[in-house]
Design a protein around this motif. Structure first.
Motif, PDB file in Angstrom:
ATOM      1  N   ASP A   1       0.848  -1.188   0.000  1.00 41.93           N
ATOM      2  CA  ASP A   1       0.000   0.000   0.000  1.00 41.93           C
ATOM      3  C   ASP A   1       0.889   1.245   0.000  1.00 41.93           C
ATOM      4  O   ASP A   1       1.467   1.624   1.027  1.00 41.93           O
TER       5      ASP A   1
ATOM      6  N   GLU B   1       0.196   4.368  -0.126  1.00 48.41           N
ATOM      7  CA  GLU B   1      -0.253   5.476   0.706  1.00 48.41           C
ATOM      8  C   GLU B   1       0.165   5.268   2.158  1.00 48.41           C
ATOM      9  O   GLU B   1       0.566   6.208   2.838  1.00 48.41           O
TER      10      GLU B   1
ATOM     11  N   LEU C   1      -6.830   4.938   7.062  1.00 47.79           N
ATOM     12  CA  LEU C   1      -5.973   4.605   5.925  1.00 47.79           C
ATOM     13  C   LEU C   1      -5.845   3.106   5.722  1.00 47.79           C
ATOM     14  O   LEU C   1      -5.868   2.621   4.589  1.00 47.79           O
TER      15      LEU C   1
ATOM     16  N   GLN D   1      -2.546  10.366  -1.252  1.00 46.26           N
ATOM     17  CA  GLN D   1      -3.676  10.660  -2.132  1.00 46.26           C
ATOM     18  C   GLN D   1      -5.008  10.156  -1.576  1.00 46.26           C
ATOM     19  O   GLN D   1      -6.051  10.739  -1.853  1.00 46.26           O
ATOM     20  N   ARG D   2      -4.989   9.059  -0.825  1.00 42.56           N
ATOM     21  CA  ARG D   2      -6.238   8.501  -0.320  1.00 42.56           C
ATOM     22  C   ARG D   2      -6.750   9.344   0.843  1.00 42.56           C
ATOM     23  O   ARG D   2      -5.954   9.834   1.656  1.00 42.56           O
TER      24      ARG D   2
ATOM     25  N   GLU E   1     -13.107   9.308   7.017  1.00 42.75           N
ATOM     26  CA  GLU E   1     -14.288   8.643   6.506  1.00 42.75           C
ATOM     27  C   GLU E   1     -15.439   9.639   6.472  1.00 42.75           C
ATOM     28  O   GLU E   1     -15.365  10.719   7.050  1.00 42.75           O
TER      29      GLU E   1
END
Length: 408
Positions: free
Chosen positions: A7, A9, A129, A188-189, A193
């Protein structure tokens, strides 16, 4: 773990924490050495440790509520940059021979204050994340990497202090925070929530306080954490003084960094074993055993008379204290809904680290100047003993099996 490390991120966040921690590990040695060289006072040196925690008590409620309304990435970037500016002022003042104890206290308090806001965002950013399934491993990856840096960086700091002086050494920390800000900005993510809209800041604060008080497991872990934080505050505040006065280590001696590295070795070991421990033990048992082991380690740390045994004892303290701290943070993150992450975690941090750490650090400094370093550690370890007793007394009560399954 393969999924976690693939991942990109998460890796960006992991690198950001790693780099900023490296700089903090260096200044964590340089700052108390610089203060002690200016004042020769255990109280002033302890005050630095107190100021790393006191802002949690001042800003904890407000920061937790406001950050839950904000973009966590933005908060993390801005606070990293603010820390960089504050830390850069130390070598600048040193270059003009204008450095004072007050300046160091202001910098320590200022960096700690903006760190409160960073932590409020980071506590919620990690579970958002990586998800709950990877949370224990993500926390362990961050902590283990950070503590690995603390193994090497303090010894390097000892060398740097001898070569370029403690003020110049702190410039590295300023650079590290700037690099961390750049990496977090590249994530970027989303780090939030979807949440319900908020109307009242007062209601937000009250909601976080009520959750922490009514959730029995979080309430218990927070109470136990106070005893750990008081003893930890004394150890961190007196570590430099302990080396100078108990073992007659000269100022600017590279061995000063060895104690900090030993502390990090223990913390690294704790972060590595935490996922395995959580697979076989309930969170309550992990914390209770960690507190009890910490009592024994503190006794050894107080009684040793040889340098190598002091180094080993310091490493063991890092092991037991980190197990208690990481376990408590993970439990709060798992139990707390995303919309409450900033508030609940900051309040928990405020009560333990923000109250216990300054009390332990200041009390340790005063007692060390009035009595001795060993006497100071004996007295400030009593809340740790009480916490261990309370932990064992609660073991036969409400089970934590549901959390144990969540941590697996």
């Amino acid at each position: 773990m393969r999924t976690l490390w693939s991942d990109r991120e998460f890796v960006k966040l992991w690198l950001a924490r790693l780099i900023s921690t490296a700089g903090s590990a260096v200044s964590g040695v340089a700052l108390p050495v610089l203060m002690y060289s200016l004042t020769g006072s255990a109280l002033y040196t302890g005050a630095l440790a107190a100021l790393t925690a006191a802002p949690y008590l001042v800003f904890g409620l407000l920061a937790g509520a406001l950050v839950d309304r904000m973009h966590r990435r933005t908060v993390m970037v801005v606070t990293d940059l603010a820390s960089a500016v504050l830390l850069a002022s130390v070598p600048v003042a040193g270059a003009f021979d204008a450095l004072t104890p007050l300046h160091l206290l202001v910098v320590a308090g200022g960096v700690a204050s903006v760190t409160v806001w960073f932590d409020a965002a980071n506590f919620g950013a990690v579970p958002a994340l990586v998800g709950s399934g990877n949370l224990v491993r993500a926390n362990s990856a961050i902590w283990s990497a950070s503590t690995a840096v603390y193994i090497a960086a303090p010894s390097a700091a000892g060398v740097l202090i001898a070569v370029i002086g403690p003020a110049g050494t702190m410039s590295l920390d300023a650079v590290s925070f700037a690099a961390s800000a750049a990496l977090v900005r590249m994530i970027q993510r989303p780090l939030n929530e979807a949440r319900e809209p908020r109307i009242s800041l007062k209601a937000d604060i009250r909601e976080g306080l009520e959750f922490l008080w009514r959730e029995p497991t979080v309430r218990l872990f927070t109470a136990l954490g106070i005893g750990q934080a008081i003893a930890g505050g004394a150890v961190s505040g007196l570590l430099v003084v302990y080396a100078f006065r108990v073992f007659a280590v000269p100022q600017n001696d590279a061995r000063i960094g060895v104690l900090f590295s030993a502390l990090a070795v223990g913390s690294f070991a704790a972060a590595v074993v935490m996922p395995r421990i959580s697979d076989v033990c309930s969170p309550r048992l992990v914390t209770t055993i960690g507190l009890s082991a910490g009592v024994g380690v503190m006794g050894v740390l107080i009684g040793v008379h040889q340098w190598w045994t002091a180094v080993i004892s310091t490493a063991l303290w890092g092991l037991t204290s980190t197990i208690v701290i990481v376990n408590g943070i993970t439990v709060r993150q798992l139990v707390t809904p995303d919309r409450l992450q900033g508030r609940v975690n900051l309040v928990g941090r405020m009560v333990t680290f923000g109250v216990g750490q300054p009390i332990g650090a200041l009390a340790g400094g005063v007692l060390a100047d009035e009595l001795s370093v060993r006497s100071a550690l004996v007295i400030t370890s009593s809340p740790l003993v009480l916490a261990a007793v309370i932990g064992w007394s609660q073991m036969d009560k409400r089970s934590s099996r549901e959390l144990g399954h969540g941590l697996k």
